[in-house]
Design a protein around this motif. Structure first.
Motif, short mmCIF file in Angstrom:
data_model
loop_
_atom_site.label_atom_id
_atom_site.label_comp_id
_atom_site.label_asym_id
_atom_site.label_seq_id
_atom_site.Cartn_x
_atom_site.Cartn_y
_atom_site.Cartn_z
N ILE A 109 0.84 -1.19 0.00
CA ILE A 109 0.00 0.00 0.00
C ILE A 109 0.88 1.24 0.00
CG2 ILE A 109 -1.79 1.27 1.23
CD1 ILE A 109 -2.70 -1.38 2.45
N LEU A 110 0.69 2.10 -0.99
CA LEU A 110 1.47 3.34 -1.10
C LEU A 110 0.73 4.48 -0.42
CD1 LEU A 110 2.59 3.22 -4.86
CD2 LEU A 110 3.78 2.29 -2.84
N ASP A 111 1.45 5.25 0.36
CA ASP A 111 0.88 6.44 0.96
C ASP A 111 1.08 7.63 0.02
OD1 ASP A 111 -0.16 5.56 3.55
OD2 ASP A 111 1.92 5.01 3.94
N THR A 112 0.13 8.54 0.02
CA THR A 112 0.16 9.68 -0.89
C THR A 112 -0.23 10.95 -0.14
OG1 THR A 112 -2.15 9.39 -1.58
CG2 THR A 112 -0.47 8.20 -2.84
N GLU A 113 0.09 12.07 -0.77
CA GLU A 113 -0.32 13.37 -0.26
C GLU A 113 -0.28 14.35 -1.41
OE1 GLU A 113 0.79 14.99 3.86
OE2 GLU A 113 2.16 16.07 2.50
N ASP A 114 -1.37 15.07 -1.60
CA ASP A 114 -1.44 16.07 -2.67
C ASP A 114 -1.06 15.48 -4.03
OD1 ASP A 114 -2.19 18.02 -0.81
OD2 ASP A 114 -0.11 18.57 -0.41
N HIS A 115 -1.61 14.29 -4.32
CA HIS A 115 -1.38 13.61 -5.61
C HIS A 115 0.09 13.25 -5.82
CE1 HIS A 115 -5.50 14.61 -6.59
NE2 HIS A 115 -5.25 15.87 -6.36
N GLN A 116 0.80 13.03 -4.71
CA GLN A 116 2.19 12.61 -4.79
C GLN A 116 2.39 11.30 -4.03
OE1 GLN A 116 4.49 16.04 -3.34
NE2 GLN A 116 5.18 16.35 -5.43
N TRP A 117 3.19 10.41 -4.61
CA TRP A 117 3.65 9.22 -3.90
C TRP A 117 4.70 9.63 -2.88
CZ3 TRP A 117 8.91 8.02 -4.94
CH2 TRP A 117 9.40 6.91 -4.24
N ILE A 118 4.62 9.01 -1.69
CA ILE A 118 5.56 9.29 -0.62
C ILE A 118 6.39 8.03 -0.36
CG2 ILE A 118 5.84 9.97 1.79
CD1 ILE A 118 3.03 11.25 1.59
N TYR A 119 7.71 8.19 -0.36
CA TYR A 119 8.62 7.09 -0.03
C TYR A 119 8.65 6.95 1.49
CZ TYR A 119 13.07 4.47 0.13
OH TYR A 119 14.05 3.54 0.36
N LYS A 120 8.16 5.85 1.99
CA LYS A 120 7.92 5.71 3.43
C LYS A 120 9.20 5.75 4.25
CE LYS A 120 4.79 3.28 6.51
NZ LYS A 120 3.74 2.24 6.61
N ARG A 121 10.31 5.31 3.68
CA ARG A 121 11.55 5.28 4.45
C ARG A 121 12.16 6.67 4.63
NH1 ARG A 121 13.52 0.39 0.76
NH2 ARG A 121 12.55 -1.36 1.86
N HIS A 122 11.75 7.61 3.79
CA HIS A 122 12.19 9.00 3.93
C HIS A 122 11.16 9.87 3.25
CE1 HIS A 122 14.52 12.62 4.05
NE2 HIS A 122 15.56 12.01 4.61
N ARG A 123 10.28 10.46 4.02
CA ARG A 123 9.10 11.12 3.48
C ARG A 123 9.43 12.37 2.66
NH1 ARG A 123 4.32 9.17 5.59
NH2 ARG A 123 3.26 11.12 5.08
N GLN A 124 10.67 12.81 2.70
CA GLN A 124 11.07 13.93 1.85
C GLN A 124 11.11 13.53 0.38
OE1 GLN A 124 14.70 15.88 3.12
NE2 GLN A 124 15.04 16.78 1.09
N ILE A 125 11.27 12.26 0.12
CA ILE A 125 11.35 11.75 -1.25
C ILE A 125 9.93 11.50 -1.75
CG2 ILE A 125 12.21 9.91 -2.74
CD1 ILE A 125 14.43 9.47 -0.63
#
Length: 208
Positions: A109-125
Motif C-alpha cells: 500500500i502506497l501512501d500519498t499526499e497532494d497527488h504525490q507518492w511518498i517514499y515511506k523510508r524517507h518522506r522527503q522523497i
C-alpha cells in the motif's frame, strides 16, 4: 502461519484479476524490472502489486469473496477484516485463495499526499502519481525502474538478487532516471551509497 508456502500468481493472472477492481495498481518488485526489460531475467518466488491507500478498502471488498487477506506487521500475519480501514503502519497485505495453503501474491500500500507518492523510508522523497509507473506492451502497469530500485537499494539489507537486478537495469536506464535514483539514495543515505559510483558511470556514458 507459514510464510514460505507460495504458489505465485503469474503477471497475466494478476492483470486479469486487477482489471476488474477499478483501482490504480502497478506490478512491483523483480517482476516490475523484468517488465521494463521486456523479458524474464530470473526466477521469482513471489509477485508484488502496489496500490494507493485510498483504494485499499475497495480492493478488499473486491477480493473478499474468493480470497483471504492478511495484514503483515512485525513478522506477524493478521486476518484483515472486511471494512477494517488500515492505518499507515500497515502497508503489506498477503493474499491467498480461500481455503488454500499457498500464498498467491502480496499487495503493498502506497501512501500519498497532494497527488504525490511518498517514499515511506524517507518522506522527503516524493513524486507525482502520474510519474511513478509505466505500461508494458501487453498493457500491464508497473513501477518505474528508478523507483523500484530505490526500494531495493534503500532496504536495510541489499540481497544478491537486488545487486544483480540493479546492474541489469542500470545499464539501460536513461540519464534522468539514474540522476533521480542517485539523488534519492543520497537523501536517504547522506553518508553515501554503494550504487552511486555505478550510476555516475552510467550517466557519463549516457550523456556522450
Amino acid at each position: 502461519m507459514q510464510t514460505d508456502h507460495w504458489k505465485s500468481s503469474s503477471v497475466n493472472e494478476i492483470q486479469i484479476l486487477f482489471q476488474g477492481a477499478h483501482i490504480q495498481w502497478w506490478i512491483a518488485g523483480g517482476w516490475a524490472l523484468d517488465l521494463y526489460l521486456g523479458c524474464q531475467t530470473r526466477e521469482h518466488s513471489d509477485i508484488d502489486v502496489v496500490i494507493l491507500r485510498d483504494d485499499h478498502l475497495t480492493l478488499h471488498d473486491y477480493l473478499r469473496r474468493d480470497w483471504e487477506l492478511f495484514k503483515a506487521h512485525k513478522g506477524e500475519l493478521i486476518p484483515w477484516k472486511h471494512g477494517e480501514s488500515l492505518p499507515e503502519k500497515f502497508d503489506n497485505i498477503w493474499v491467498k485463495k480461500s481455503g488454500e495453503l499457498f500464498w498467491s501474491f502480496q499487495v503493498m500500500i502506497l501512501d500519498t499526499e497532494d497527488h504525490q507518492w511518498i517514499y515511506k523510508r524517507h518522506r522527503q522523497i516524493r513524486r507525482s502519481l502520474q510519474d511513478i509507473g509505466l505500461e508494458s506492451a501487453d498493457g500491464v502497469p508497473y513501477l518505474k525502474p528508478d523507483i523500484q530500485l530505490l526500494y531495493k537499494g534503500g532496504s536495510s539489507v541489499i540481497r544478491e538478487k537486488d545487486l544483480i537486478d540493479f546492474e541489469r537495469v542500470c545499464s539501460l536506464m536513461d540519464v534522468e532516471s539514474c540522476k533521480w535514483l542517485k539523488n534519492a539514495l543520497l537523501v536517504q543515505f547522506p553518508e553515501g551509497h554503494q550504487w552511486v559510483d555505478r550510476l555516475d558511470e552510467r550517466m557519463r556514458k549516457g550523456s556522450t
